[in-house]
Motif scaffolding. Structure first.
Motif, PDB file in Angstrom:
ATOM      1  N   GLU A 159      29.939  -9.275   1.244  1.00  0.00           N
ATOM      2  CA  GLU A 159      29.063  -9.047   0.092  1.00  0.00           C
ATOM      3  C   GLU A 159      29.530  -7.853  -0.726  1.00  0.00           C
ATOM      4  N   ARG A 163      30.582  -8.042  -4.652  1.00  0.00           N
ATOM      5  CA  ARG A 163      29.808  -7.280  -5.637  1.00  0.00           C
ATOM      6  C   ARG A 163      30.739  -6.389  -6.462  1.00  0.00           C
ATOM      7  N   SER A 166      32.706  -8.725  -8.788  1.00  0.00           N
ATOM      8  CA  SER A 166      31.891  -9.268  -9.874  1.00  0.00           C
ATOM      9  C   SER A 166      31.643  -8.249 -10.978  1.00  0.00           C
ATOM     10  N   GLY A 188      24.520 -18.800  -6.390  1.00  0.00           N
ATOM     11  CA  GLY A 188      24.016 -18.277  -7.654  1.00  0.00           C
ATOM     12  C   GLY A 188      23.877 -16.776  -7.619  1.00  0.00           C
ATOM     13  N   THR A 189      23.632 -16.239  -6.420  1.00  0.00           N
ATOM     14  CA  THR A 189      23.574 -14.796  -6.193  1.00  0.00           C
ATOM     15  C   THR A 189      24.416 -14.498  -4.956  1.00  0.00           C
ATOM     16  N   ASP A 191      23.345 -12.691  -2.258  1.00  0.00           N
ATOM     17  CA  ASP A 191      22.522 -12.191  -1.158  1.00  0.00           C
ATOM     18  C   ASP A 191      22.534 -13.084   0.080  1.00  0.00           C
TER      19      ASP A 191
END
Length: 265
Positions: A159, A163, A166, A188-189, A191
């Motif tokens: 993650e 992040r 992105s 889509g996310t 998490d």
């Protein structure tokens, strides 16, 4: 003649659909980090167990507390015995819960260009798909917990890496992220990237990879998936494999940022 032309067209289409650049990153167990996370988790759990005001939602002979899990209540409300879920996972009497294989898997194979109901029964029209130059496919199967886990309340390295990536490669536009175990799904996310459950179907991943229209695809998985068939398939696509000759750890993901960031532009 017609048969030869048909085979040529099929081969040409498959070659055009495959990504120009494929990299697979096999992550190994970093014993130092893994042991540290286990100790920290155990200490935190022991601290919670030491409390006397535990909740006891009765579940058979056990109690359930959201902070501790299943436990057997002792004197003054303290924990007498915890339920070791790893024993349940290894118990052969639960083998009937294994995920389906063979033809049962192949029955669920939906067209990614259409909307379907839960059983992929009815197409509800074409959707507009925005093609991204870079795709990152992230393994979230059960074995990933052994190579990339920092605690239930902390971000895993997968993650954190995405992040950071992105920040330059806009999610859903410049870059698309997929998480996979049995099936591959677009994220889509970010998490859900630290989840660790289920089994992989790497034959399906290879099939999806050959259909990808992205310029570059990065597959992040663990060393347990480094089987001959999967490696041969990646080599047939002239892909790059990292983490075999020299171990690659979850903490090394961030070191790849500078190298791969231009791939989304």
């Amino acid at each position: 003649m017609k048969k030869t032309m048909l085979l040529l067209l099929i081969f040409t289409h498959a070659a055009m659909a495959a990504p120009k650049r494929v990299e697979v990153w096999f992550l190994s167990i970093d014993k130092t980090s893994w042991l540290k996370s286990i100790i920290e988790t155990k200490q935190k759990k022991l601290s919670l167990i030491a409390q006397t005001n535990l909740q006891c939602q009765q579940m058979g002979e056990y109690c359930f507390d959201p902070q501790v899990g299943l436990y057997k209540k002792g004197e003054e409300g303290k924990v007498k015995e915890e339920l070791d879920l790893s024993k349940v996972e290894r118990d052969s009497k639960y083998d009937f819960m294994d995920t389906p294989e063979g033809v049962e898997r192949d029955m669920i194979n939906c067209d990614g260009d259409s909307f379907f109901d839960i059983f992929c029964g009815k197409s509800k029209g074409k959707k507009t798909v925005q093609q991204a130059k870079l795709e990152v496919w992230v393994d979230v199967s059960s074995t990933m917990k052994q190579v990339d886990f920092k605690g239930f309340d902390k971000q895993c390295s997968r993650e954190m890496f995405l992040r950071s990536l992105s920040g330059t490669c806009k999610l859903g536009q410049d870059m698309k992220v997929y998480f996979f175990e049995e099936f591959r799904k677009e994220a889509g996310t970010l998490d859900r990237l630290c989840l660790s459950a289920g089994l992989n179907n790497m034959k399906r991943i290879i099939s999806d990879l050959k259909k990808s229209q992205a310029d570059s695809v990065i597959i992040i998985t663990d060393i347990f998936e480094a089987e001959e068939g999967f490696i041969n398939a990646i080599e047939d696509l002239e892909g790059t494999i990292r983490g075999l000759k020299e171990p690659m750890y979850a903490k090394d993901l961030r070191s790849q940022l500078k190298r791969v960031t231009p791939w989304c532009k």
